[in-house]
Design a protein around this motif. Structure first.
Motif, PDB file in Angstrom:
ATOM      1  N   ASP A 194     -16.172 -71.643  40.492  1.00 24.03           N
ATOM      2  CA  ASP A 194     -17.329 -71.857  41.355  1.00 24.03           C
ATOM      3  C   ASP A 194     -17.457 -73.330  41.728  1.00 24.03           C
ATOM      4  OD1 ASP A 194     -19.586 -71.418  42.792  1.00 24.03           O
ATOM      5  OD2 ASP A 194     -20.914 -71.228  41.070  1.00 24.03           O
ATOM      6  N   ALA A 195     -17.286 -74.210  40.741  1.00 24.07           N
ATOM      7  CA  ALA A 195     -17.364 -75.647  41.033  1.00 24.07           C
ATOM      8  C   ALA A 195     -16.245 -76.083  41.983  1.00 24.07           C
ATOM      9  CB  ALA A 195     -17.285 -76.445  39.730  1.00 24.07           C
ATOM     10  N   MET A 196     -15.050 -75.499  41.816  1.00 19.95           N
ATOM     11  CA  MET A 196     -13.953 -75.837  42.718  1.00 19.95           C
ATOM     12  C   MET A 196     -14.247 -75.385  44.141  1.00 19.95           C
ATOM     13  SD  MET A 196      -9.928 -74.914  42.206  1.00 19.95           S
ATOM     14  CE  MET A 196     -10.055 -75.499  40.505  1.00 19.95           C
ATOM     15  N   GLY A 197     -14.874 -74.180  44.272  1.00 23.62           N
ATOM     16  CA  GLY A 197     -15.254 -73.720  45.611  1.00 23.62           C
ATOM     17  C   GLY A 197     -16.248 -74.650  46.270  1.00 23.62           C
ATOM     18  N   LYS A 198     -17.210 -75.156  45.505  1.00 24.20           N
ATOM     19  CA  LYS A 198     -18.168 -76.104  46.068  1.00 24.20           C
ATOM     20  C   LYS A 198     -17.485 -77.403  46.494  1.00 24.20           C
ATOM     21  CE  LYS A 198     -22.120 -74.304  43.471  1.00 24.20           C
ATOM     22  NZ  LYS A 198     -23.164 -74.589  42.459  1.00 24.20           N
ATOM     23  N   ILE A 240     -14.406 -77.681  47.527  1.00 27.89           N
ATOM     24  CA  ILE A 240     -13.671 -77.403  48.767  1.00 27.89           C
ATOM     25  C   ILE A 240     -14.614 -77.416  49.965  1.00 27.89           C
ATOM     26  CG2 ILE A 240     -12.400 -75.579  49.980  1.00 27.89           C
ATOM     27  CD1 ILE A 240     -11.066 -74.897  47.372  1.00 27.89           C
ATOM     28  N   ASP A 241     -15.835 -76.883  49.777  1.00 31.41           N
ATOM     29  CA  ASP A 241     -16.802 -76.896  50.877  1.00 31.41           C
ATOM     30  C   ASP A 241     -17.206 -78.321  51.259  1.00 31.41           C
ATOM     31  OD1 ASP A 241     -16.722 -74.173  50.924  1.00 31.41           O
ATOM     32  OD2 ASP A 241     -18.479 -73.909  49.621  1.00 31.41           O
ATOM     33  N   GLN A 242     -17.181 -79.236  50.276  1.00 31.99           N
ATOM     34  CA  GLN A 242     -17.582 -80.610  50.554  1.00 31.99           C
ATOM     35  C   GLN A 242     -16.449 -81.462  51.129  1.00 31.99           C
ATOM     36  OE1 GLN A 242     -19.099 -82.050  46.845  1.00 31.99           O
ATOM     37  NE2 GLN A 242     -20.924 -80.740  46.872  1.00 31.99           N
ATOM     38  N   LEU A 243     -15.205 -80.978  51.060  1.00 29.31           N
ATOM     39  CA  LEU A 243     -14.094 -81.777  51.570  1.00 29.31           C
ATOM     40  C   LEU A 243     -14.116 -81.824  53.091  1.00 29.31           C
ATOM     41  CD1 LEU A 243     -11.156 -80.598  49.278  1.00 29.31           C
ATOM     42  CD2 LEU A 243     -12.366 -82.774  49.194  1.00 29.31           C
ATOM     43  N   PRO A 244     -13.761 -82.949  53.683  1.00 30.66           N
ATOM     44  CA  PRO A 244     -13.745 -83.053  55.157  1.00 30.66           C
ATOM     45  C   PRO A 244     -12.494 -82.396  55.737  1.00 30.66           C
ATOM     46  CG  PRO A 244     -13.084 -85.132  54.179  1.00 30.66           C
ATOM     47  CD  PRO A 244     -13.455 -84.241  53.034  1.00 30.66           C
ATOM     48  N   MET A 245     -12.519 -81.075  55.854  1.00 27.63           N
ATOM     49  CA  MET A 245     -11.390 -80.339  56.389  1.00 27.63           C
ATOM     50  C   MET A 245     -11.894 -79.245  57.312  1.00 27.63           C
ATOM     51  SD  MET A 245     -10.426 -78.410  52.797  1.00 27.63           S
ATOM     52  CE  MET A 245      -8.764 -78.267  53.295  1.00 27.63           C
ATOM     53  N   SER A 246     -11.038 -78.828  58.210  1.00 22.23           N
ATOM     54  CA  SER A 246     -11.433 -77.811  59.188  1.00 22.23           C
ATOM     55  C   SER A 246     -11.544 -76.447  58.519  1.00 22.23           C
ATOM     56  CB  SER A 246     -10.412 -77.754  60.323  1.00 22.23           C
ATOM     57  OG  SER A 246      -9.135 -77.388  59.813  1.00 22.23           O
ATOM     58  N   GLU A 247     -12.196 -75.548  59.234  1.00 20.66           N
ATOM     59  CA  GLU A 247     -12.377 -74.196  58.703  1.00 20.66           C
ATOM     60  C   GLU A 247     -11.053 -73.470  58.555  1.00 20.66           C
ATOM     61  OE1 GLU A 247     -14.757 -71.213  57.149  1.00 20.66           O
ATOM     62  OE2 GLU A 247     -15.315 -73.249  57.786  1.00 20.66           O
ATOM     63  N   MET A 273      -8.040 -67.679  48.175  1.00 19.98           N
ATOM     64  CA  MET A 273      -7.403 -67.697  46.855  1.00 19.98           C
ATOM     65  C   MET A 273      -8.445 -67.787  45.740  1.00 19.98           C
ATOM     66  SD  MET A 273      -4.437 -70.298  45.515  1.00 19.98           S
ATOM     67  CE  MET A 273      -3.458 -69.875  46.960  1.00 19.98           C
ATOM     68  N   LEU A 274      -9.467 -68.627  45.947  1.00 23.25           N
ATOM     69  CA  LEU A 274     -10.524 -68.734  44.930  1.00 23.25           C
ATOM     70  C   LEU A 274     -11.283 -67.429  44.784  1.00 23.25           C
ATOM     71  CD1 LEU A 274     -12.011 -72.290  45.615  1.00 23.25           C
ATOM     72  CD2 LEU A 274     -10.677 -71.556  43.653  1.00 23.25           C
ATOM     73  N   ASN A 275     -11.543 -66.754  45.886  1.00 22.17           N
ATOM     74  CA  ASN A 275     -12.249 -65.472  45.802  1.00 22.17           C
ATOM     75  C   ASN A 275     -11.410 -64.435  45.053  1.00 22.17           C
ATOM     76  OD1 ASN A 275     -14.563 -66.300  47.222  1.00 22.17           O
ATOM     77  ND2 ASN A 275     -13.562 -65.967  49.186  1.00 22.17           N
ATOM     78  N   GLU A 276     -10.106 -64.400  45.305  1.00 19.29           N
ATOM     79  CA  GLU A 276      -9.249 -63.475  44.585  1.00 19.29           C
ATOM     80  C   GLU A 276      -9.219 -63.796  43.095  1.00 19.29           C
ATOM     81  OE1 GLU A 276      -5.486 -63.608  46.448  1.00 19.29           O
ATOM     82  OE2 GLU A 276      -6.151 -62.638  48.319  1.00 19.29           O
ATOM     83  N   LEU A 277      -9.142 -65.077  42.749  1.00 14.90           N
ATOM     84  CA  LEU A 277      -9.159 -65.453  41.326  1.00 14.90           C
ATOM     85  C   LEU A 277     -10.477 -65.072  40.674  1.00 14.90           C
ATOM     86  CD1 LEU A 277      -7.451 -68.979  41.461  1.00 14.90           C
ATOM     87  CD2 LEU A 277      -6.484 -66.861  40.571  1.00 14.90           C
ATOM     88  N   THR A 278     -11.576 -65.267  41.385  1.00 10.92           N
ATOM     89  CA  THR A 278     -12.876 -64.871  40.829  1.00 10.92           C
ATOM     90  C   THR A 278     -12.935 -63.375  40.597  1.00 10.92           C
ATOM     91  OG1 THR A 278     -13.891 -66.704  42.041  1.00 10.92           O
ATOM     92  CG2 THR A 278     -15.354 -64.995  41.195  1.00 10.92           C
ATOM     93  N   ALA A 279     -12.389 -62.597  41.539  1.00 11.75           N
ATOM     94  CA  ALA A 279     -12.367 -61.142  41.367  1.00 11.75           C
ATOM     95  C   ALA A 279     -11.511 -60.737  40.164  1.00 11.75           C
ATOM     96  CB  ALA A 279     -11.839 -60.481  42.636  1.00 11.75           C
ATOM     97  N   GLU A 280     -10.367 -61.396  39.985  1.00  6.93           N
ATOM     98  CA  GLU A 280      -9.516 -61.083  38.839  1.00  6.93           C
ATOM     99  C   GLU A 280     -10.208 -61.427  37.526  1.00  6.93           C
ATOM    100  OE1 GLU A 280      -6.722 -59.544  38.744  1.00  6.93           O
ATOM    101  OE2 GLU A 280      -6.480 -59.328  40.914  1.00  6.93           O
TER     102      GLU A 280
END
Length: 480
Positions: free
Chosen positions: A83-87, A89-96, A105-112
């Protein structure tokens, strides 16, 4: 010399020691005393072996439970880190576009991680049930036998009038009703096993033009040629029998076939489908449906999955991770069965929700002041539009209600006033035929030879007539 720990000895050591002592006693002691001492030593050795086995089993069980607890703690820690890694990534200055693969990938890992947590919980529950059953058996074996109760007949007991017998059998009407219910349940189970599931489509139109923008797939169950059951007539039975995920897989496969057909049309049409409550409550069932979606990834753009508002607010972390993975792969969601208007467009958009379906009666009740909401019904459409979410008024029954929806700024509508649900044509579910390869046109057949069809041979062609050349051209060539 190191001290020998008895707990470190294997269980068989006690039995071997007992039998050895017994054999030695039988050899050294005289007569019947030797037999008695030998048998006693062997019995004590076997009892010691059984006690060591029980102690080792209990120690291993405690270690297993401790290991399960440690793994669950580590899984929870990893979920927090994801969850912290996802946050981050949201804060990084990168395009959608660049952030989408990382989020998927993070969502799949969270599901696993959620699935592993469910499996560990099932293992711990099974161990607990096993211990409870063992404890009950041990209590029954350890309980002292009860003495038989002797019936004491009182002397000169006064005679009593016979009491009326209590009817324990059901009445004929109740028995007939129970028998009819069992037959109906058997018919529903058989129809589902035979795949007698039909999908009817109800259009979703854009207001005020009433132009069709999508369809909702409504499931029906065909018992025979004259009996077609609605969802409220068979869903309870199917969920009680545990067939909800099976039905959802059938409906999703047919909805994807409809999406494939709509993909060949113009206008960006889509089809939406619903899942049962059992599927939304099981991360395994959602993972199975996610695999079906991955198989038909080319048609996902024409598919929308509807989710009740109550289910959306109570989803577990594993299910939320699977929804996030589906959304990252292009699946769109619609929130239906809305009971209140407390909606956060930004949060809904992050979860992949692109449509919110609100009953027209709820919108009218809020507009007339009969319901209490955090936002006015007339502002709801614009409020959702800020998060790129479309408001859909469902269960629109007549033209005056359509006019009321237009006054509230609703852009989409669905209901019988536009069109009732209608069955899908069978050719929609047929597999598309492969296009035949384009071949070069065959040359025209040559006319048959004269000698083959017994015609007289053609006359020889006359020699070409000589061409007259003017004298000036001859003179020009000679002087060139």
């Amino acid at each position: 010399m190191a001290r020998i720990r008895l707990s470190a000895l294997p269980p068989a050591a006690s039995g071997v020691a007992g039998f050895s002592l017994g054999a030695a006693a039988m050899l050294l002691l005289p007569g019947g005393l030797a037999n008695a001492v030998g048998l006693l030593s062997a019995g004590l050795g076997l009892a010691g072996s059984a006690a060591l086995v029980r102690r080792n089993w209990a120690a291993e069980r405690e270690q297993l439970l401790a290991g399960l607890g440690e793994v669950k703690v580590r899984l929870a820690t990893n979920a927090i880190r994801l969850d912290a890694m996802g946050k981050r990534i949201d804060q990084l200055p990168m395009s959608e576009v660049d952030a989408a693969p990382a989020r998927a990938m993070l969502n799949e890992l969270t599901a696993e991680v959620g699935l592993l947590g469910d499996l560990l919980q099932q293992v711990a529950t099974t161990l607990g049930d096993h211990d409870d059953q063992l404890r009950l058996v041990q209590d029954k074996l350890a309980a002292p036998p009860q003495a038989p109760v002797r019936a004491v007949v009182a002397e000169r007991a006064p005679l009593r009038a016979p009491e009326p017998l209590v009817a324990i059998r059901q009445s004929p009407a109740e028995m007939a009703q129970a028998r009819a219910l069992e037959e109906r349940v058997a018919l529903i189970s058989e129809a589902l096993a035979n795949g007698q599931v039909e999908v009817h489509l109800q259009p979703m139109v854009q207001l005020p033009q009433r132009r069709t923008r999508g369809y909702e797939a409504l499931v029906r169950l065909r018992l025979d040629e004259k009996t077609l059951l609605l969802p409220e007539e068979f869903m309870e039975t199917i969920e009680q029998r545990g067939f909800g995920p099976t039905l959802d897989a059938l409906v999703l496969t047919r909805a994807l076939a409809i999406a494939r057909h709509l993909g060949t049309k113009e206008g960006g049409l889509f089809v939406s489908c619903n899942f049962s409550g059992a599927t939304w409550g099981s991360s395994r069932a959602l993972a199975a449906l996610a695999r079906i979606l991955e198989k038909y990834h080319a048609h996902i753009g024409n598919l929308v999955i509807e989710m009740p508002q109550r289910v959306f607010r109570t989803l577990e972390p594993a299910s939320l991770g699977l929804l996030g993975a589906m959304s990252a792969n292009g699946v769109r969601f619609a929130l239906d069965h809305v009971a209140d208007l407390r909606l956060d467009p930004a949060s809904l958009h992050d979860r992949g929700v692109r449509f919110v379906k609100v009953p027209a009666s709820l919108l009218l009740a809020e507009a007339r002041g009969a319901a209490v909401a955090d936002i006015a019904a007339g502002d709801l459409a614009a409020h959702l539009a800020r998060g790129a979410i479309q408001l859909v008024a469902e269960e629109v029954e007549d033209d005056p209600m359509v006019a009321d929806m237009l006054d509230l700024g609703v852009g989409y509508g669905q209901g019988d006033v536009f069109s009732p649900p209608r069955p899908v044509r069978p050719e929609v579910f047929a597999e598309p035929e492969a296009a035949a390869p384009v071949s070069a046109p065959a040359p025209a057949p040559l006319p048959p030879a004269a000698e083959i069809v017994n015609y007289p041979p053609p006359a020889p062609a006359a020699p070409p007539a000589p061409t007259r050349v003017p004298f000036r051209d001859v003179l020009r060539r000679a002087t060139a």
